[in-house]
Write a protein that holds these residues in place. Structure first.
Motif, PDB file in Angstrom:
ATOM      1  N   ASP A  41       0.822  -1.207   0.000  1.00 24.09           N
ATOM      2  CA  ASP A  41       0.000   0.000   0.000  1.00 24.09           C
ATOM      3  C   ASP A  41       0.856   1.258   0.000  1.00 24.09           C
ATOM      4  OD1 ASP A  41      -2.244  -1.611   0.105  1.00 24.09           O
ATOM      5  OD2 ASP A  41      -2.458  -1.433   2.295  1.00 24.09           O
ATOM      6  N   VAL A  42       1.944   1.240   0.750  1.00 21.72           N
ATOM      7  CA  VAL A  42       2.825   2.411   0.835  1.00 21.72           C
ATOM      8  C   VAL A  42       3.467   2.694  -0.516  1.00 21.72           C
ATOM      9  CG1 VAL A  42       4.976   3.286   1.846  1.00 21.72           C
ATOM     10  CG2 VAL A  42       3.266   2.221   3.299  1.00 21.72           C
ATOM     11  N   ASP A  50       3.335  14.536   5.947  1.00 25.73           N
ATOM     12  CA  ASP A  50       2.941  14.820   7.323  1.00 25.73           C
ATOM     13  C   ASP A  50       1.947  13.801   7.869  1.00 25.73           C
ATOM     14  OD1 ASP A  50       0.950  15.586   5.606  1.00 25.73           O
ATOM     15  OD2 ASP A  50       0.351  17.333   6.771  1.00 25.73           O
ATOM     16  N   GLN A  51       1.622  12.766   7.094  1.00 26.28           N
ATOM     17  CA  GLN A  51       0.639  11.770   7.534  1.00 26.28           C
ATOM     18  C   GLN A  51       1.318  10.617   8.265  1.00 26.28           C
ATOM     19  OE1 GLN A  51      -1.674  10.023   4.391  1.00 26.28           O
ATOM     20  NE2 GLN A  51      -2.868   8.790   5.785  1.00 26.28           N
ATOM     21  N   ARG A  52       0.868  10.379   9.508  1.00 31.03           N
ATOM     22  CA  ARG A  52       1.384   9.252  10.285  1.00 31.03           C
ATOM     23  C   ARG A  52       0.704   7.966   9.827  1.00 31.03           C
ATOM     24  NH1 ARG A  52       4.278   9.472  14.545  1.00 31.03           N
ATOM     25  NH2 ARG A  52       3.273   7.722  15.571  1.00 31.03           N
ATOM     26  N   VAL A  53       1.491   6.908   9.731  1.00 23.29           N
ATOM     27  CA  VAL A  53       0.949   5.606   9.348  1.00 23.29           C
ATOM     28  C   VAL A  53       1.538   4.522  10.239  1.00 23.29           C
ATOM     29  CG1 VAL A  53       0.520   6.184   6.925  1.00 23.29           C
ATOM     30  CG2 VAL A  53       2.714   5.246   7.578  1.00 23.29           C
ATOM     31  N   ARG A  54       0.829   3.409  10.296  1.00 22.05           N
ATOM     32  CA  ARG A  54       1.336   2.196  10.944  1.00 22.05           C
ATOM     33  C   ARG A  54       1.698   1.231   9.842  1.00 22.05           C
ATOM     34  NH1 ARG A  54      -2.906   1.427  15.628  1.00 22.05           N
ATOM     35  NH2 ARG A  54      -1.772   2.663  17.117  1.00 22.05           N
ATOM     36  N   LEU A  55       2.954   0.901   9.737  1.00 17.73           N
ATOM     37  CA  LEU A  55       3.446  -0.006   8.714  1.00 17.73           C
ATOM     38  C   LEU A  55       3.586  -1.383   9.331  1.00 17.73           C
ATOM     39  CD1 LEU A  55       4.632  -0.340   5.846  1.00 17.73           C
ATOM     40  CD2 LEU A  55       6.859   0.176   6.843  1.00 17.73           C
ATOM     41  N   GLY A  56       2.913  -2.362   8.748  1.00 16.00           N
ATOM     42  CA  GLY A  56       2.952  -3.710   9.293  1.00 16.00           C
ATOM     43  C   GLY A  56       3.435  -4.711   8.269  1.00 16.00           C
ATOM     44  N   GLY A  57       4.183  -5.687   8.736  1.00 16.59           N
ATOM     45  CA  GLY A  57       4.689  -6.738   7.864  1.00 16.59           C
ATOM     46  C   GLY A  57       5.728  -7.554   8.596  1.00 16.59           C
ATOM     47  N   LEU A  58       6.625  -8.168   7.842  1.00 10.79           N
ATOM     48  CA  LEU A  58       7.710  -8.950   8.411  1.00 10.79           C
ATOM     49  C   LEU A  58       9.027  -8.220   8.208  1.00 10.79           C
ATOM     50  CD1 LEU A  58       6.775 -12.493   7.035  1.00 10.79           C
ATOM     51  CD2 LEU A  58       6.378 -11.610   9.335  1.00 10.79           C
ATOM     52  N   VAL A  76      10.830  -3.635   5.883  1.00  7.48           N
ATOM     53  CA  VAL A  76       9.567  -4.303   6.207  1.00  7.48           C
ATOM     54  C   VAL A  76       8.969  -4.798   4.898  1.00  7.48           C
ATOM     55  CG1 VAL A  76       7.283  -4.026   7.230  1.00  7.48           C
ATOM     56  CG2 VAL A  76       9.214  -2.774   8.173  1.00  7.48           C
ATOM     57  N   THR A  77       8.601  -6.072   4.867  1.00 10.56           N
ATOM     58  CA  THR A  77       8.066  -6.671   3.656  1.00 10.56           C
ATOM     59  C   THR A  77       6.745  -7.371   3.930  1.00 10.56           C
ATOM     60  OG1 THR A  77       8.542  -8.138   1.792  1.00 10.56           O
ATOM     61  CG2 THR A  77       9.349  -8.830   3.946  1.00 10.56           C
ATOM     62  N   ASP A  78       5.922  -7.465   2.894  1.00  9.97           N
ATOM     63  CA  ASP A  78       4.701  -8.250   2.983  1.00  9.97           C
ATOM     64  C   ASP A  78       4.728  -9.395   1.978  1.00  9.97           C
ATOM     65  OD1 ASP A  78       4.324  -6.907   0.613  1.00  9.97           O
ATOM     66  OD2 ASP A  78       2.463  -5.924   1.199  1.00  9.97           O
ATOM     67  N   GLY A  79       5.901  -9.660   1.415  1.00  7.92           N
ATOM     68  CA  GLY A  79       6.048 -10.714   0.436  1.00  7.92           C
ATOM     69  C   GLY A  79       5.934 -10.207  -0.992  1.00  7.92           C
ATOM     70  N   LYS A  80       5.273  -9.084  -1.172  1.00 10.21           N
ATOM     71  CA  LYS A  80       5.112  -8.504  -2.508  1.00 10.21           C
ATOM     72  C   LYS A  80       5.957  -7.254  -2.681  1.00 10.21           C
ATOM     73  CE  LYS A  80       0.333 -10.050  -2.690  1.00 10.21           C
ATOM     74  NZ  LYS A  80      -1.064  -9.627  -2.637  1.00 10.21           N
ATOM     75  N   ALA A  81       6.073  -6.475  -1.625  1.00 13.49           N
ATOM     76  CA  ALA A  81       6.815  -5.215  -1.679  1.00 13.49           C
ATOM     77  C   ALA A  81       7.622  -5.055  -0.391  1.00 13.49           C
ATOM     78  CB  ALA A  81       5.856  -4.042  -1.848  1.00 13.49           C
ATOM     79  N   THR A  82       8.647  -4.219  -0.484  1.00 16.11           N
ATOM     80  CA  THR A  82       9.526  -3.971   0.661  1.00 16.11           C
ATOM     81  C   THR A  82       9.718  -2.467   0.823  1.00 16.11           C
ATOM     82  OG1 THR A  82      10.680  -6.055   0.255  1.00 16.11           O
ATOM     83  CG2 THR A  82      11.806  -4.448   1.626  1.00 16.11           C
ATOM     84  N   VAL A  83       9.657  -2.018   2.073  1.00 18.67           N
ATOM     85  CA  VAL A  83       9.861  -0.605   2.389  1.00 18.67           C
ATOM     86  C   VAL A  83      11.035  -0.499   3.357  1.00 18.67           C
ATOM     87  CG1 VAL A  83       8.854   1.430   3.497  1.00 18.67           C
ATOM     88  CG2 VAL A  83       7.433  -0.018   2.061  1.00 18.67           C
ATOM     89  N   PRO A  84      12.069   0.299   3.020  1.00 17.81           N
ATOM     90  CA  PRO A  84      13.177   0.501   3.951  1.00 17.81           C
ATOM     91  C   PRO A  84      12.714   1.362   5.131  1.00 17.81           C
ATOM     92  CG  PRO A  84      13.467   1.881   2.029  1.00 17.81           C
ATOM     93  CD  PRO A  84      12.261   1.023   1.765  1.00 17.81           C
ATOM     94  N   ALA A  85      13.244   1.052   6.314  1.00 21.76           N
ATOM     95  CA  ALA A  85      12.837   1.772   7.517  1.00 21.76           C
ATOM     96  C   ALA A  85      14.051   2.144   8.344  1.00 21.76           C
ATOM     97  CB  ALA A  85      11.875   0.926   8.336  1.00 21.76           C
TER      98      ALA A  85
END
Length: 156
Positions: A41-42, A50-58, A76-85
Protein backbone atom coordinates in the motif's frame (compact mmCIF):
# COMPACT_ATOMS: atom_id res chain seq x y z
CA UNK A 1 -45.51 28.78 25.39
CA UNK A 2 -47.49 25.62 25.71
CA UNK A 3 -46.21 22.53 27.43
CA UNK A 4 -45.76 20.76 24.07
CA UNK A 5 -43.69 23.66 22.67
CA UNK A 6 -41.43 23.74 25.75
CA UNK A 7 -40.83 19.99 25.49
CA UNK A 8 -40.01 20.28 21.77
CA UNK A 9 -37.63 23.20 22.46
CA UNK A 10 -35.88 21.23 25.22
CA UNK A 11 -35.50 18.14 23.01
CA UNK A 12 -34.16 20.28 20.14
CA UNK A 13 -31.66 21.99 22.44
CA UNK A 14 -30.50 18.63 23.82
CA UNK A 15 -30.03 17.35 20.24
CA UNK A 16 -27.91 20.37 19.30
CA UNK A 17 -25.74 19.96 22.43
CA UNK A 18 -25.29 16.23 21.75
CA UNK A 19 -24.38 16.82 18.09
CA UNK A 20 -21.88 19.51 19.13
CA UNK A 21 -20.28 17.18 21.69
CA UNK A 22 -19.95 14.37 19.13
CA UNK A 23 -18.45 16.81 16.61
CA UNK A 24 -15.88 18.07 19.13
CA UNK A 25 -14.88 14.52 20.11
CA UNK A 26 -14.42 13.48 16.47
CA UNK A 27 -12.40 16.62 15.75
CA UNK A 28 -10.15 15.97 18.77
CA UNK A 29 -9.60 12.33 17.77
CA UNK A 30 -8.80 13.11 14.14
CA UNK A 31 -5.22 14.10 15.00
CA UNK A 32 -4.63 10.82 16.86
CA UNK A 33 -5.86 8.51 14.11
CA UNK A 34 -3.10 6.43 12.54
CA UNK A 35 -3.96 4.25 9.56
CA UNK A 36 -2.53 0.73 9.18
CA UNK A 37 -0.84 0.06 5.85
CA UNK A 38 1.20 -2.69 4.27
CA UNK A 39 4.40 -2.15 2.30
CA UNK A 40 2.45 -2.77 -0.93
CA UNK A 41 0.00 0.00 0.00
CA UNK A 42 2.82 2.41 0.84
CA UNK A 43 4.51 1.84 -2.53
CA UNK A 44 1.25 1.91 -4.52
CA UNK A 45 -0.07 5.08 -2.90
CA UNK A 46 2.54 6.84 -0.75
CA UNK A 47 1.09 8.73 2.22
CA UNK A 48 1.66 12.47 2.58
CA UNK A 49 4.85 13.68 4.22
CA UNK A 50 2.94 14.82 7.32
CA UNK A 51 0.64 11.77 7.53
CA UNK A 52 1.38 9.25 10.29
CA UNK A 53 0.95 5.61 9.35
CA UNK A 54 1.34 2.20 10.94
CA UNK A 55 3.45 -0.01 8.71
CA UNK A 56 2.95 -3.71 9.29
CA UNK A 57 4.69 -6.74 7.86
CA UNK A 58 7.71 -8.95 8.41
CA UNK A 59 11.28 -7.80 9.02
CA UNK A 60 13.07 -8.81 5.84
CA UNK A 61 15.84 -11.36 6.34
CA UNK A 62 19.33 -9.85 6.09
CA UNK A 63 18.06 -6.27 6.28
CA UNK A 64 18.87 -5.30 9.88
CA UNK A 65 21.82 -2.91 10.15
CA UNK A 66 22.69 -1.45 13.57
CA UNK A 67 24.78 1.70 13.41
CA UNK A 68 27.03 3.07 16.15
CA UNK A 69 24.85 6.07 16.97
CA UNK A 70 21.82 3.93 17.94
CA UNK A 71 20.19 4.05 14.50
CA UNK A 72 18.74 0.78 13.27
CA UNK A 73 17.96 0.33 9.59
CA UNK A 74 15.78 -2.53 8.42
CA UNK A 75 13.22 -3.36 5.76
CA UNK A 76 9.57 -4.30 6.21
CA UNK A 77 8.07 -6.67 3.66
CA UNK A 78 4.70 -8.25 2.98
CA UNK A 79 6.05 -10.71 0.44
CA UNK A 80 5.11 -8.50 -2.51
CA UNK A 81 6.82 -5.21 -1.68
CA UNK A 82 9.53 -3.97 0.66
CA UNK A 83 9.86 -0.60 2.39
CA UNK A 84 13.18 0.50 3.95
CA UNK A 85 12.84 1.77 7.52
CA UNK A 86 14.91 3.66 10.06
CA UNK A 87 14.48 3.73 13.85
CA UNK A 88 16.40 5.37 16.68
CA UNK A 89 15.97 3.77 20.07
CA UNK A 90 15.77 0.49 21.91
CA UNK A 91 14.06 -2.28 19.97
CA UNK A 92 11.67 -4.82 21.54
CA UNK A 93 13.10 -8.21 22.51
CA UNK A 94 11.01 -10.02 19.87
CA UNK A 95 12.37 -7.83 17.04
CA UNK A 96 14.38 -9.99 14.64
CA UNK A 97 14.57 -11.02 11.00
CA UNK A 98 11.54 -12.89 9.70
CA UNK A 99 9.41 -11.76 12.66
CA UNK A 100 6.23 -9.72 12.44
CA UNK A 101 6.57 -6.01 13.15
CA UNK A 102 4.33 -2.95 13.37
CA UNK A 103 6.09 0.41 13.15
CA UNK A 104 4.54 3.86 13.54
CA UNK A 105 5.97 6.90 11.85
CA UNK A 106 6.11 8.85 8.61
CA UNK A 107 7.46 8.28 5.12
CA UNK A 108 10.03 10.88 4.09
CA UNK A 109 10.49 12.33 0.61
CA UNK A 110 12.94 9.57 -0.40
CA UNK A 111 10.54 6.71 0.43
CA UNK A 112 12.28 5.85 3.71
CA UNK A 113 9.93 5.03 6.57
CA UNK A 114 11.12 6.92 9.66
CA UNK A 115 9.69 5.08 12.65
CA UNK A 116 9.27 6.58 16.09
CA UNK A 117 7.66 3.45 17.57
CA UNK A 118 8.41 -0.21 16.81
CA UNK A 119 6.29 -3.07 18.10
CA UNK A 120 7.28 -6.69 17.50
CA UNK A 121 4.44 -9.11 16.97
CA UNK A 122 4.38 -12.57 18.48
CA UNK A 123 5.03 -15.52 16.21
CA UNK A 124 1.98 -16.27 14.06
CA UNK A 125 2.33 -20.02 14.76
CA UNK A 126 1.49 -19.58 18.44
CA UNK A 127 -1.64 -21.36 19.59
CA UNK A 128 -2.84 -21.99 23.12
CA UNK A 129 -2.38 -25.57 24.30
CA UNK A 130 -6.15 -26.07 24.64
CA UNK A 131 -6.77 -25.07 21.01
CA UNK A 132 -4.06 -27.47 19.78
CA UNK A 133 -5.60 -30.33 21.79
CA UNK A 134 -9.08 -29.56 20.45
CA UNK A 135 -7.79 -29.53 16.88
CA UNK A 136 -5.98 -32.84 17.41
CA UNK A 137 -9.16 -34.44 18.78
CA UNK A 138 -11.20 -33.25 15.82
CA UNK A 139 -8.58 -34.42 13.31
CA UNK A 140 -8.02 -30.89 11.99
CA UNK A 141 -4.50 -30.40 13.42
CA UNK A 142 -1.99 -29.54 10.67
CA UNK A 143 1.35 -28.50 12.15
CA UNK A 144 3.23 -26.07 9.94
CA UNK A 145 6.91 -26.40 9.14
CA UNK A 146 8.64 -23.32 10.49
CA UNK A 147 11.71 -21.90 12.13
CA UNK A 148 10.34 -21.92 15.68
CA UNK A 149 9.13 -24.65 17.99
CA UNK A 150 6.00 -26.60 17.20
CA UNK A 151 2.89 -24.72 18.38
CA UNK A 152 2.03 -27.35 20.99
CA UNK A 153 5.33 -26.73 22.79
CA UNK A 154 4.76 -22.99 23.16
CA UNK A 155 3.39 -22.15 26.61
CA UNK A 156 2.15 -18.88 28.05
Amino acid sequence: MTRKQRRLTLISLAGVVLASAVGLVLFALSDGITFFTSPSDVLAKPPGLDQRVRLGGLVERGSIVKEADGVVRFAVTDGKATVPARYVGILPDLFREGQGVVAEGKVDGNGLFVADTVLAKHDETYMPKEVVEALKKSGEWRPEDGDGPAPETVQR
